[in-house]
Write a protein that holds these residues in place. Structure first.
Motif, PDB file in Angstrom:
ATOM      1  N   MET A  87       0.822  -1.202   0.000  1.00 45.82           N
ATOM      2  CA  MET A  87       0.000   0.000   0.000  1.00 45.82           C
ATOM      3  C   MET A  87       0.859   1.256   0.000  1.00 45.82           C
ATOM      4  O   MET A  87       0.533   2.259  -0.634  1.00 45.82           O
ATOM      5  CB  MET A  87      -0.934  -0.016   1.212  1.00 45.82           C
ATOM      6  CG  MET A  87      -2.279  -0.681   0.965  1.00 45.82           C
ATOM      7  SD  MET A  87      -2.210  -2.377   0.313  1.00 45.82           S
ATOM      8  CE  MET A  87      -1.597  -3.280   1.732  1.00 45.82           C
ATOM      9  N   GLN A  88       2.004   1.213   0.702  1.00 42.60           N
ATOM     10  CA  GLN A  88       2.934   2.336   0.685  1.00 42.60           C
ATOM     11  C   GLN A  88       3.601   2.490  -0.680  1.00 42.60           C
ATOM     12  O   GLN A  88       3.812   3.613  -1.156  1.00 42.60           O
ATOM     13  CB  GLN A  88       4.013   2.143   1.746  1.00 42.60           C
ATOM     14  CG  GLN A  88       3.553   2.252   3.183  1.00 42.60           C
ATOM     15  CD  GLN A  88       4.714   2.041   4.140  1.00 42.60           C
ATOM     16  OE1 GLN A  88       4.877   0.970   4.712  1.00 42.60           O
ATOM     17  NE2 GLN A  88       5.530   3.063   4.298  1.00 42.60           N
ATOM     18  N   LEU A  89       3.936   1.353  -1.296  1.00 39.60           N
ATOM     19  CA  LEU A  89       4.617   1.390  -2.585  1.00 39.60           C
ATOM     20  C   LEU A  89       3.781   2.101  -3.645  1.00 39.60           C
ATOM     21  O   LEU A  89       4.324   2.816  -4.505  1.00 39.60           O
ATOM     22  CB  LEU A  89       4.947  -0.036  -3.033  1.00 39.60           C
ATOM     23  CG  LEU A  89       5.713  -0.187  -4.354  1.00 39.60           C
ATOM     24  CD1 LEU A  89       7.061   0.520  -4.275  1.00 39.60           C
ATOM     25  CD2 LEU A  89       5.901  -1.668  -4.675  1.00 39.60           C
ATOM     26  N   VAL A  90       2.477   1.917  -3.588  1.00 40.58           N
ATOM     27  CA  VAL A  90       1.585   2.552  -4.559  1.00 40.58           C
ATOM     28  C   VAL A  90       1.733   4.069  -4.524  1.00 40.58           C
ATOM     29  O   VAL A  90       1.651   4.740  -5.563  1.00 40.58           O
ATOM     30  CB  VAL A  90       0.123   2.130  -4.284  1.00 40.58           C
ATOM     31  CG1 VAL A  90      -0.847   3.004  -5.046  1.00 40.58           C
ATOM     32  CG2 VAL A  90      -0.076   0.664  -4.650  1.00 40.58           C
ATOM     33  N   ARG A  91       1.986   4.620  -3.363  1.00 35.74           N
ATOM     34  CA  ARG A  91       2.125   6.074  -3.239  1.00 35.74           C
ATOM     35  C   ARG A  91       3.354   6.611  -3.974  1.00 35.74           C
ATOM     36  O   ARG A  91       3.443   7.812  -4.257  1.00 35.74           O
ATOM     37  CB  ARG A  91       2.198   6.484  -1.771  1.00 35.74           C
ATOM     38  CG  ARG A  91       0.942   6.233  -0.967  1.00 35.74           C
ATOM     39  CD  ARG A  91       0.988   6.952   0.368  1.00 35.74           C
ATOM     40  NE  ARG A  91       0.933   8.395   0.199  1.00 35.74           N
ATOM     41  CZ  ARG A  91      -0.183   9.105   0.105  1.00 35.74           C
ATOM     42  NH1 ARG A  91      -1.363   8.493   0.141  1.00 35.74           N
ATOM     43  NH2 ARG A  91      -0.134  10.418  -0.041  1.00 35.74           N
ATOM     44  N   LEU A 106      -5.494   1.395   0.408  1.00 35.61           N
ATOM     45  CA  LEU A 106      -5.086   1.210  -0.982  1.00 35.61           C
ATOM     46  C   LEU A 106      -5.904   2.103  -1.905  1.00 35.61           C
ATOM     47  O   LEU A 106      -5.353   2.773  -2.802  1.00 35.61           O
ATOM     48  CB  LEU A 106      -5.244  -0.257  -1.383  1.00 35.61           C
ATOM     49  CG  LEU A 106      -4.932  -0.599  -2.844  1.00 35.61           C
ATOM     50  CD1 LEU A 106      -3.491  -0.252  -3.181  1.00 35.61           C
ATOM     51  CD2 LEU A 106      -5.207  -2.073  -3.125  1.00 35.61           C
ATOM     52  N   ALA A 107      -7.218   2.118  -1.723  1.00 41.27           N
ATOM     53  CA  ALA A 107      -8.081   2.934  -2.573  1.00 41.27           C
ATOM     54  C   ALA A 107      -7.738   4.419  -2.434  1.00 41.27           C
ATOM     55  O   ALA A 107      -7.698   5.157  -3.433  1.00 41.27           O
ATOM     56  CB  ALA A 107      -9.544   2.682  -2.227  1.00 41.27           C
ATOM     57  N   ARG A 108      -7.502   4.867  -1.208  1.00 44.08           N
ATOM     58  CA  ARG A 108      -7.171   6.278  -0.998  1.00 44.08           C
ATOM     59  C   ARG A 108      -5.829   6.634  -1.648  1.00 44.08           C
ATOM     60  O   ARG A 108      -5.696   7.687  -2.290  1.00 44.08           O
ATOM     61  CB  ARG A 108      -7.121   6.585   0.491  1.00 44.08           C
ATOM     62  CG  ARG A 108      -6.901   8.077   0.787  1.00 44.08           C
ATOM     63  CD  ARG A 108      -6.779   8.384   2.259  1.00 44.08           C
ATOM     64  NE  ARG A 108      -5.545   7.861   2.828  1.00 44.08           N
ATOM     65  CZ  ARG A 108      -5.492   6.900   3.736  1.00 44.08           C
ATOM     66  NH1 ARG A 108      -6.613   6.333   4.183  1.00 44.08           N
ATOM     67  NH2 ARG A 108      -4.330   6.484   4.211  1.00 44.08           N
ATOM     68  N   ASN A 109      -4.831   5.755  -1.521  1.00 40.25           N
ATOM     69  CA  ASN A 109      -3.523   6.020  -2.117  1.00 40.25           C
ATOM     70  C   ASN A 109      -3.593   6.065  -3.643  1.00 40.25           C
ATOM     71  O   ASN A 109      -2.927   6.889  -4.278  1.00 40.25           O
ATOM     72  CB  ASN A 109      -2.517   4.966  -1.670  1.00 40.25           C
ATOM     73  CG  ASN A 109      -2.163   5.090  -0.199  1.00 40.25           C
ATOM     74  OD1 ASN A 109      -2.489   6.088   0.446  1.00 40.25           O
ATOM     75  ND2 ASN A 109      -1.505   4.075   0.344  1.00 40.25           N
ATOM     76  N   LEU A 110      -4.386   5.177  -4.221  1.00 37.01           N
ATOM     77  CA  LEU A 110      -4.555   5.197  -5.675  1.00 37.01           C
ATOM     78  C   LEU A 110      -5.217   6.492  -6.117  1.00 37.01           C
ATOM     79  O   LEU A 110      -4.819   7.107  -7.120  1.00 37.01           O
ATOM     80  CB  LEU A 110      -5.393   3.997  -6.128  1.00 37.01           C
ATOM     81  CG  LEU A 110      -4.741   2.614  -6.016  1.00 37.01           C
ATOM     82  CD1 LEU A 110      -5.758   1.528  -6.327  1.00 37.01           C
ATOM     83  CD2 LEU A 110      -3.541   2.497  -6.955  1.00 37.01           C
ATOM     84  N   ARG A 111      -6.217   6.888  -5.385  1.00 39.17           N
ATOM     85  CA  ARG A 111      -6.962   8.107  -5.752  1.00 39.17           C
ATOM     86  C   ARG A 111      -6.095   9.353  -5.612  1.00 39.17           C
ATOM     87  O   ARG A 111      -6.156  10.272  -6.440  1.00 39.17           O
ATOM     88  CB  ARG A 111      -8.214   8.203  -4.879  1.00 39.17           C
ATOM     89  CG  ARG A 111      -9.161   9.325  -5.257  1.00 39.17           C
ATOM     90  CD  ARG A 111     -10.481   9.204  -4.504  1.00 39.17           C
ATOM     91  NE  ARG A 111     -10.287   9.194  -3.053  1.00 39.17           N
ATOM     92  CZ  ARG A 111     -10.424   8.113  -2.288  1.00 39.17           C
ATOM     93  NH1 ARG A 111     -10.740   6.959  -2.837  1.00 39.17           N
ATOM     94  NH2 ARG A 111     -10.245   8.188  -0.975  1.00 39.17           N
ATOM     95  N   GLU A 112      -5.251   9.396  -4.599  1.00 45.01           N
ATOM     96  CA  GLU A 112      -4.459  10.584  -4.321  1.00 45.01           C
ATOM     97  C   GLU A 112      -3.151  10.651  -5.105  1.00 45.01           C
ATOM     98  O   GLU A 112      -2.696  11.753  -5.447  1.00 45.01           O
ATOM     99  CB  GLU A 112      -4.140  10.653  -2.818  1.00 45.01           C
ATOM    100  CG  GLU A 112      -5.365  10.848  -1.931  1.00 45.01           C
ATOM    101  CD  GLU A 112      -4.999  10.846  -0.450  1.00 45.01           C
ATOM    102  OE1 GLU A 112      -3.814  10.570  -0.134  1.00 45.01           O
ATOM    103  OE2 GLU A 112      -5.896  11.112   0.373  1.00 45.01           O
TER     104      GLU A 112
END
Length: 541
Positions: free
Chosen positions: A217-221, A242-248
């Motif tokens: 989840m951190q990597l996605v950021r 995960l959803a929030r990181n993808l969106r942001e």
């Protein structure tokens, strides 16, 4: 004046025009005969074409050539694309200019790690690392050669359990040009602290349980250019994050895919409706979606339609429960997602009723002018007869009845409807309880053949001379497709192309009802080219 056949440009062009690798069903065939003959023209041709002969080396494809290890070692400096497996001969390679390296189950990590150390300019690395057991402690320097890489654009790690988090972060930071990252099988990614932004990474795949790897989840950021995300669709407490990181952090995300096998899905706690309610809107314009769920519920398809009806092009759905709600949900999607080009829905327990599909999937008109293929797998082999009066219930406002249900009604009027009381049909002989199963089937087939002639005649009139010409060109090359269905398909402008293995065949009458509905609806979908129902595939003539 220089002989043209001695010019480097001419020799190189001749060498590149000779086919050295030819694709077969599963991989490639090595065809060196012509290039070897060309290299024997003279010394100049030999010197320039020999590197081309050794440019690609695949230990699996080369095993039957029995190349002596001494020759392989002497020519190994020419290799640029190397693939190693358990069949790799006992030779010491001297390659120092590799561009791509693939390592699959060599059984020993020493050789590939030594090759990696000697080739720091690799741009492609796909390696299966040895697994020593969860309790085994690997020396810190064992995977040190991975730190030497700095030009990777493609990195795929299998069984990377023993690669520590710090080394993993260091590998990412050393390769800022990385475009694709696949982390498959095992791993223990607790965090990615210190990871720099991967500005060029567009494709990220991760097939391990998310709950055990919160670092994902951190990597996605750190992936601002991410376009495609593939992950294992297990139920996870980390989905909101995960959803929030993808969106942001991932404004370019257009594709979300499930990478689990069908067998894995049947034994995994899948993402819930609430998870998909968060995940689907995480992209502002989703073009491809591949999901696995218990069912295609209103929560899922309404969220998809609300957020991405004008964007989604490819949709694949795997459901486990298999109910009529899945089929109606598909109908809503086919009515609302105007950019859809490919739709596939599978149900591995095989629970859908074909006649229920005729009612549910065609209840609403489709609005998919760009649709090219539709696949539905998971129908029960035998369907219960459907009453003729039930088919005509789905009429639209303004007095217009859905095309598919109207045509199914014609087909259904002549299908035997057997019930416990032995009711009489409107036409033809009575089927009563005293008849055995074979007699009932025989009467059904006779009625179906009579009605089939009428349907074929009507369809042929609509399609004109083109359909009549196609009737003489029916060829079923693969699979036991029954002739009546093949002829019926051709009369409707379609050809039974092949049989897809692995799924039960539909009972003939049930398949005919489905075909009737699909072929009628296909007239409003002018770009539709492929229809697959269980094991049967049809292509437009």
């Amino acid at each position: 004046m220089t002989n043209p056949l001695a010019l480097f440009e001419i020799i190189d062009r001749v060498g590149r025009s000779i086919t050295l690798w030819e694709r077969n069903t599963y991989s490639y065939d090595f065809l060196p005969k012509d290039l070897v003959a060309a290299s024997m023209v003279n010394h100049a041709w030999h010197a320039l074409l020999t590197p081309r002969l050794w440019e690609v080396f695949d230990s699996d494809d080369m095993v039957h050539w029995n190349i002596p290890p001494a020759i392989l070692e002497a020519q190994s400096h020419h290799i640029r694309y190397l693939s190693l497996s358990k069949r790799f001969p006992p030779a010491l390679l001297h390659s120092t200019q590799l561009r791509e390296l693939t390592v699959t189950e060599t059984g020993c990590a020493d050789t590939p790690l030594r090759i990696i150390r000697a080739n720091p300019s690799l741009t492609y690395l796909n390696i299966t690392l040895p697994y020593f057991g969860s309790s085994h402690v690997v020396d810190e320097d064992f995977y040190a050669p991975l730190d030497s890489l700095s030009r990777l654009e493609y990195l795929e790690l299998h069984w990377w359990f023993h690669v520590g988090v710090d080394r993993f972060v260091r590998i990412l930071n050393n390769n800022p040009r990385l475009k694709l990252l696949k982390l498959l099988h095992s791993g223990d990614l607790q965090h990615v602290n210190g990871c720099l932004p991967l500005k060029h990474l567009t494709d990220l795949s991760f097939d391990t349980y998310l709950d055990a790897n919160p670092g994902f989840m951190q990597l996605v950021r750190q992936c601002p250019s991410l376009v495609n995300l593939s992950f294992f669709p297990d139920s996870t407490v980390h989905m909101p994050v995960l959803a929030r990181n993808l969106r942001e952090c991932c404004p370019k995300l257009t594709s979300i895919q499930s990478i689990a096998a069908t067998m894995e899905l049947e034994f995994t706690g899948l993402l819930s409706d609430d998870h998909y309610r968060l995940l689907i809107p995480s992209s502002t314009h989703l073009e491809r979606l591949d999901i696995a769920s218990l069912g295609l519920t209103p929560m899922i398809y309404e969220t998809l339609v609300t957020c991405h009806a004008n964007w989604i092009r490819v949709l694949r759905v795997h459901v486990v429960t298999g109910t009529g709600e899945d089929l109606f949900g598909a109908n809503v999607i086919l009515q609302s997602c105007t950019q859809l080009e490919s739709f596939e829905m599978t149900n591995s327990p095989i629970r859908w009723d074909p006649d229920d599909c005729v009612k549910r999937l065609f209840e609403l008109p489709w609005n998919v002018p760009k649709l090219r293929s539709i696949t539905l797998r998971g129908f029960r082999t035998v369907s219960a007869p459907i009453a003729a009066e039930e088919v005509g219930e789905g009429e639209h406002e303004g007095g217009e009845q859905d095309e598919a249900e109207h045509d199914v009604n014609m087909d259904e009027e002549n299908t035997a409807n057997v019930d416990e009381q032995g009711d009489e049909l409107e036409e033809g002989p009575v089927i009563n309880e005293s008849m055995d199963h074979e007699q009932v089937i025989s009467m059904n087939e006779q009625r179906d053949e009579q009605e089939h002639d009428q349907v074929v005649q009507g369809e042929s009139m609509d399609l004109g001379d083109e359909a009549k010409k196609n009737e003489d060109q029916v060829m079923i090359e693969e699979g036991p497709v029954e002739a009546p269905d093949a002829e019926y398909a051709v009369a409707s402008g379609w050809i039974a192309a092949r049989v897809v293995p692995g799924w039960d065949n539909l009972e003939t009458l049930a398949r005919r009802r489905l075909l009737c509905a699909f072929f009628r609806r296909a007239r409003t979908c002018h770009n539709l080219r492929e229809i697959t129902l269980n094991s049967f595939e049809y292509v437009r003539a």
